[in-house]
Design a protein around this motif. Structure first.
Motif, PDB file in Angstrom:
ATOM      1  N   ILE A  16     -14.411  24.266 -52.730  1.00 45.36           N
ATOM      2  CA  ILE A  16     -15.363  23.616 -52.250  1.00 45.36           C
ATOM      3  C   ILE A  16     -16.675  24.515 -51.332  1.00 45.36           C
ATOM      4  N   LEU A  17     -17.996  23.779 -51.751  1.00 39.26           N
ATOM      5  CA  LEU A  17     -19.163  24.484 -50.659  1.00 39.26           C
ATOM      6  C   LEU A  17     -19.995  23.348 -49.527  1.00 39.26           C
ATOM      7  N   VAL A  18     -20.133  23.648 -48.504  1.00 38.89           N
ATOM      8  CA  VAL A  18     -20.965  23.161 -47.202  1.00 38.89           C
ATOM      9  C   VAL A  18     -21.452  24.191 -47.447  1.00 38.89           C
ATOM     10  N   VAL A  19     -22.380  23.286 -46.646  1.00 42.14           N
ATOM     11  CA  VAL A  19     -24.380  23.266 -47.003  1.00 42.14           C
ATOM     12  C   VAL A  19     -24.393  22.880 -45.872  1.00 42.14           C
ATOM     13  N   ASP A  20     -24.530  23.243 -44.654  1.00 43.69           N
ATOM     14  CA  ASP A  20     -25.169  22.274 -43.431  1.00 43.69           C
ATOM     15  C   ASP A  20     -25.556  23.827 -42.205  1.00 43.69           C
ATOM     16  N   ASP A  21     -26.783  23.383 -42.286  1.00 45.97           N
ATOM     17  CA  ASP A  21     -27.917  24.436 -40.732  1.00 45.97           C
ATOM     18  C   ASP A  21     -27.007  23.939 -39.411  1.00 45.97           C
ATOM     19  N   ASP A  22     -26.132  23.288 -39.081  1.00 43.05           N
ATOM     20  CA  ASP A  22     -25.221  22.659 -38.267  1.00 43.05           C
ATOM     21  C   ASP A  22     -24.747  23.484 -38.242  1.00 43.05           C
ATOM     22  N   ASP A  23     -24.834  24.503 -37.345  1.00 46.03           N
ATOM     23  CA  ASP A  23     -23.126  25.601 -37.126  1.00 46.03           C
ATOM     24  C   ASP A  23     -21.220  24.528 -37.016  1.00 46.03           C
ATOM     25  N   THR A  24     -21.389  24.249 -36.080  1.00 44.28           N
ATOM     26  CA  THR A  24     -20.389  23.562 -35.713  1.00 44.28           C
ATOM     27  C   THR A  24     -20.190  21.804 -36.533  1.00 44.28           C
ATOM     28  N   LEU A  25     -21.371  21.197 -37.500  1.00 46.01           N
ATOM     29  CA  LEU A  25     -20.765  20.279 -38.373  1.00 46.01           C
ATOM     30  C   LEU A  25     -20.341  20.897 -39.504  1.00 46.01           C
ATOM     31  N   ARG A  26     -21.276  21.889 -39.174  1.00 50.74           N
ATOM     32  CA  ARG A  26     -20.446  22.736 -40.982  1.00 50.74           C
ATOM     33  C   ARG A  26     -19.151  23.550 -41.083  1.00 50.74           C
ATOM     34  N   SER A  27     -18.927  23.923 -40.032  1.00 54.07           N
ATOM     35  CA  SER A  27     -17.429  24.966 -39.229  1.00 54.07           C
ATOM     36  C   SER A  27     -16.437  23.748 -39.328  1.00 54.07           C
ATOM     37  N   ARG A  28     -16.368  22.500 -38.386  1.00 58.35           N
ATOM     38  CA  ARG A  28     -15.798  21.891 -38.485  1.00 58.35           C
ATOM     39  C   ARG A  28     -15.161  20.947 -40.186  1.00 58.35           C
ATOM     40  N   LEU A  29     -16.270  20.947 -40.475  1.00 55.99           N
ATOM     41  CA  LEU A  29     -15.676  20.005 -41.471  1.00 55.99           C
ATOM     42  C   LEU A  29     -15.358  21.208 -42.750  1.00 55.99           C
ATOM     43  N   ALA A  30     -15.589  22.038 -43.040  1.00 55.24           N
ATOM     44  CA  ALA A  30     -15.251  23.709 -43.609  1.00 55.24           C
ATOM     45  C   ALA A  30     -13.450  23.095 -43.076  1.00 55.24           C
ATOM     46  N   ALA A  31     -12.844  23.180 -41.553  1.00 55.20           N
ATOM     47  CA  ALA A  31     -11.795  23.267 -41.645  1.00 55.20           C
ATOM     48  C   ALA A  31     -10.845  22.428 -41.891  1.00 55.20           C
ATOM     49  N   ALA A  32     -11.842  21.174 -41.767  1.00 59.60           N
ATOM     50  CA  ALA A  32     -11.070  19.949 -41.635  1.00 59.60           C
ATOM     51  C   ALA A  32     -10.670  19.866 -43.363  1.00 59.60           C
ATOM     52  N   LEU A  33     -11.191  20.566 -44.900  1.00 65.08           N
ATOM     53  CA  LEU A  33     -11.313  20.388 -45.840  1.00 65.08           C
ATOM     54  C   LEU A  33     -10.213  21.401 -46.082  1.00 65.08           C
ATOM     55  N   ARG A  34     -10.282  22.506 -45.137  1.00 66.11           N
ATOM     56  CA  ARG A  34      -9.113  23.750 -45.146  1.00 66.11           C
ATOM     57  C   ARG A  34      -7.967  23.074 -45.088  1.00 66.11           C
ATOM     58  N   ASP A 119     -12.941  12.515 -44.998  1.00 66.79           N
ATOM     59  CA  ASP A 119     -12.583  11.211 -45.539  1.00 66.79           C
ATOM     60  C   ASP A 119     -13.480  10.717 -46.046  1.00 66.79           C
ATOM     61  N   ASP A 120     -13.955  10.913 -45.359  1.00 68.80           N
ATOM     62  CA  ASP A 120     -15.740  10.070 -46.008  1.00 68.80           C
ATOM     63  C   ASP A 120     -16.474  11.399 -46.936  1.00 68.80           C
ATOM     64  N   VAL A 121     -16.144  12.590 -46.804  1.00 69.57           N
ATOM     65  CA  VAL A 121     -16.482  13.506 -47.960  1.00 69.57           C
ATOM     66  C   VAL A 121     -15.798  12.725 -49.686  1.00 69.57           C
ATOM     67  N   LEU A 122     -14.650  13.419 -49.117  1.00 63.68           N
ATOM     68  CA  LEU A 122     -13.251  12.777 -49.641  1.00 63.68           C
ATOM     69  C   LEU A 122     -13.430  12.118 -50.797  1.00 63.68           C
ATOM     70  N   ALA A 123     -13.740  10.803 -50.218  1.00 70.39           N
ATOM     71  CA  ALA A 123     -13.952   9.261 -50.999  1.00 70.39           C
ATOM     72  C   ALA A 123     -14.934   9.095 -51.548  1.00 70.39           C
ATOM     73  N   ALA A 124     -16.124  10.492 -51.444  1.00 71.00           N
ATOM     74  CA  ALA A 124     -17.735   9.511 -51.941  1.00 71.00           C
ATOM     75  C   ALA A 124     -17.028  10.575 -52.929  1.00 71.00           C
ATOM     76  N   PHE A 125     -16.399  11.941 -53.360  1.00 70.47           N
ATOM     77  CA  PHE A 125     -16.057  13.003 -54.321  1.00 70.47           C
ATOM     78  C   PHE A 125     -15.598  12.009 -55.250  1.00 70.47           C
ATOM     79  N   ALA A 126     -14.235  11.212 -54.760  1.00 67.82           N
ATOM     80  CA  ALA A 126     -13.197  10.136 -55.765  1.00 67.82           C
ATOM     81  C   ALA A 126     -14.183   9.721 -56.256  1.00 67.82           C
ATOM     82  N   ARG A 127     -15.216   8.673 -55.108  1.00 66.82           N
ATOM     83  CA  ARG A 127     -15.670   8.056 -56.536  1.00 66.82           C
ATOM     84  C   ARG A 127     -16.725   8.532 -57.673  1.00 66.82           C
TER      85      ARG A 127
END
Length: 188
Positions: A16-34, A119-127
């Protein structure tokens, strides 16, 4: 919640590729996905995202709608050109029906507004493509006045509430913008 790739072999990591210019949000989301078993890559711009997608061809991508001066819709278009099979969810703090429809038209599987967690991101993919379904019966498109009001407020938010700067970006007189902002938001 259903994992979007439950059919996939459990031994191969899902990319999965996380594209966001907010460094904190991007790194936290990537860490949660890992933590959920994904092989997560991070990008802060369209150029970085395209470079990673060309090398790795991720199965999934989460793309912020606003990447500084760039548009996440351009990233969606570019990622789909690189690999049409990449499932993309657009993440934004500026939700509007017009941008959601444009994202889906460009090939995004889903569109969610911030604040959103893993969880919201994964639910969006599941839909999946359910977001591309036709609108439900009784749905009526927002009026032109409502769309204008949403756009004005989005530009004003981008300018941190600076009315003069927002008026310049909207190419209208500052007083005209102030008059529009004094009115109540139009109904859908």
């Amino acid at each position: 919640m259903v994992d979007p790739s439950a059919q996939q072999d459990a031994q191969s990591p899902r990319s999965i590729l996380v594209v966001d210019d907010d460094d904190t949000l991007r790194s936290r989301l990537a860490a949660a996905l890992r933590q959920r078993g994904y092989e997560a890559s991070e990008a802060s711009s369209e150029k970085q995202a395209c470079s990673i997608a060309t090398e790795e061809s991720p199965e999934y991508a989460v793309v912020d709608l606003r990447l500084g001066a760039e548009s996440g819709l351009d990233v969606v278009r570019a990622l789909k050109a690189i690999d049409a099979e990449t499932k993309i969810v657009v993440l934004t703090g500026y939700g509007s029906i017009a941008t959601a429809m444009e994202a889906v038209r460009l090939g995004a599987s889903g569109y969610i507004t911030k604040p959103a967690d893993v969880d919201d991101v994964l639910a969006a993919f599941a839909r999946g493509d359910a977001a591309a379904a036709p609108p439900p019966p009784g749905y009526s498109a927002p009026s032109l006045a409502r769309a204008e009001w949403e756009h004005i407020n989005r530009v004003l938010a981008d300018c941190d509430g600076n009315i003069s700067e927002a008026a310049r970006r909207l190419k209208i007189h500052r007083r005209s913008l102030q008059r529009k902002l004094q009115k109540r938001p139009p109904r859908e």
